[in-house]
Design a protein around this motif. Sequence first.
Motif, mmCIF file in Angstrom:
data_model
loop_
_atom_site.group_PDB
_atom_site.id
_atom_site.type_symbol
_atom_site.label_atom_id
_atom_site.label_comp_id
_atom_site.label_asym_id
_atom_site.label_seq_id
_atom_site.Cartn_x
_atom_site.Cartn_y
_atom_site.Cartn_z
ATOM 1 N N GLU A 1 0.858 -1.190 0.000
ATOM 2 C CA GLU A 1 0.000 0.000 0.000
ATOM 3 C C GLU A 1 0.892 1.239 0.000
ATOM 4 O O GLU A 1 1.739 1.395 0.883
ATOM 5 C CB GLU A 1 -0.919 0.011 1.223
ATOM 6 C CG GLU A 1 -1.870 1.207 1.226
ATOM 7 C CD GLU A 1 -2.828 1.199 2.397
ATOM 8 O OE1 GLU A 1 -2.495 0.594 3.450
ATOM 9 O OE2 GLU A 1 -3.907 1.812 2.276
ATOM 10 N N TYR B 1 0.924 5.399 0.073
ATOM 11 C CA TYR B 1 0.166 6.618 0.357
ATOM 12 C C TYR B 1 0.794 7.771 -0.403
ATOM 13 O O TYR B 1 2.011 7.807 -0.617
ATOM 14 C CB TYR B 1 0.186 6.928 1.854
ATOM 15 C CG TYR B 1 -0.628 5.967 2.664
ATOM 16 C CD1 TYR B 1 -2.014 6.109 2.754
ATOM 17 C CD2 TYR B 1 -0.029 4.915 3.343
ATOM 18 C CE1 TYR B 1 -2.776 5.232 3.501
ATOM 19 C CE2 TYR B 1 -0.787 4.023 4.092
ATOM 20 C CZ TYR B 1 -2.157 4.191 4.175
ATOM 21 O OH TYR B 1 -2.908 3.316 4.900
ATOM 22 N N THR C 1 5.192 3.908 1.896
ATOM 23 C CA THR C 1 4.729 2.599 1.428
ATOM 24 C C THR C 1 4.847 1.590 2.560
ATOM 25 O O THR C 1 5.820 1.629 3.312
ATOM 26 C CB THR C 1 5.569 2.120 0.224
ATOM 27 O OG1 THR C 1 5.313 2.979 -0.885
ATOM 28 C CG2 THR C 1 5.200 0.706 -0.188
ATOM 29 N N HIS D 1 -4.286 6.689 -2.002
ATOM 30 C CA HIS D 1 -3.413 5.515 -1.927
ATOM 31 C C HIS D 1 -3.528 4.652 -3.180
ATOM 32 O O HIS D 1 -4.380 4.882 -4.043
ATOM 33 C CB HIS D 1 -3.688 4.705 -0.649
ATOM 34 C CG HIS D 1 -4.944 3.898 -0.666
ATOM 35 N ND1 HIS D 1 -5.152 2.801 0.141
ATOM 36 C CD2 HIS D 1 -6.075 4.012 -1.393
ATOM 37 C CE1 HIS D 1 -6.333 2.287 -0.073
ATOM 38 N NE2 HIS D 1 -6.922 3.000 -1.004
ATOM 39 N N LEU E 1 -3.052 0.279 -3.985
ATOM 40 C CA LEU E 1 -2.702 -1.073 -3.560
ATOM 41 C C LEU E 1 -2.122 -1.819 -4.746
ATOM 42 O O LEU E 1 -2.601 -1.670 -5.875
ATOM 43 C CB LEU E 1 -3.941 -1.824 -3.058
ATOM 44 C CG LEU E 1 -4.517 -1.369 -1.719
ATOM 45 C CD1 LEU E 1 -5.808 -2.129 -1.433
ATOM 46 C CD2 LEU E 1 -3.515 -1.598 -0.603
#
Length: 172
Positions: A104, A106, A120, A139, A141
């Motif tokens: 993930e 940001y 991350t 964000h 993924l």
Amino acid sequence: MTFVRSLPPRDTMLAGIDAAARLPEHDRPGAVAAAIQAFAADPALLEGLDCPCCPDRYVRHLLHSDPAGGYAVVALVWRPGQMSPVHAHRTWCAFAVHHGALTETYYSQDEGDLPVPAATKLLMRGEGSHGPADPALIHRLANLSCRTAISIHCYGVAFDRFGQDVNEIHAA
Ligand SMILES: [Fe+2]
């Protein structure tokens, strides 16, 4: 003699999500995330379901849609290299990794500029994240691993509104 039969983990998780999704809105994302994370690592969570992947993009499989339309729960299946768009959420959301690992990232954004990566984190099986509807919470993924990943997500809108009312996309 009385036999006590425990519910399958998916039913127990969905019952927990249902209770959490009825809390005051401020408390929902965290409570729903806790309900998902409590069962996300259970290997039997998706037992009996067919959740195929797709070579073109990550795919959503509906696990439960609240009859009142207040939320929906999906399993997302990510092949290696597949990722979400860079996006914020128009509704609250919560998720956790069920199988494999996700990354993930940001993003931060100054007014008028495009979002830039800021941090991350690697999310392993059973780990997750959550957030409110917030255009500043941006964000992405991604499955950067070498095997298929599966994550469990809950969003605060009905499944048929996912296309327009979940993601505010900044970059595909
Ligand atoms: Fe998201």
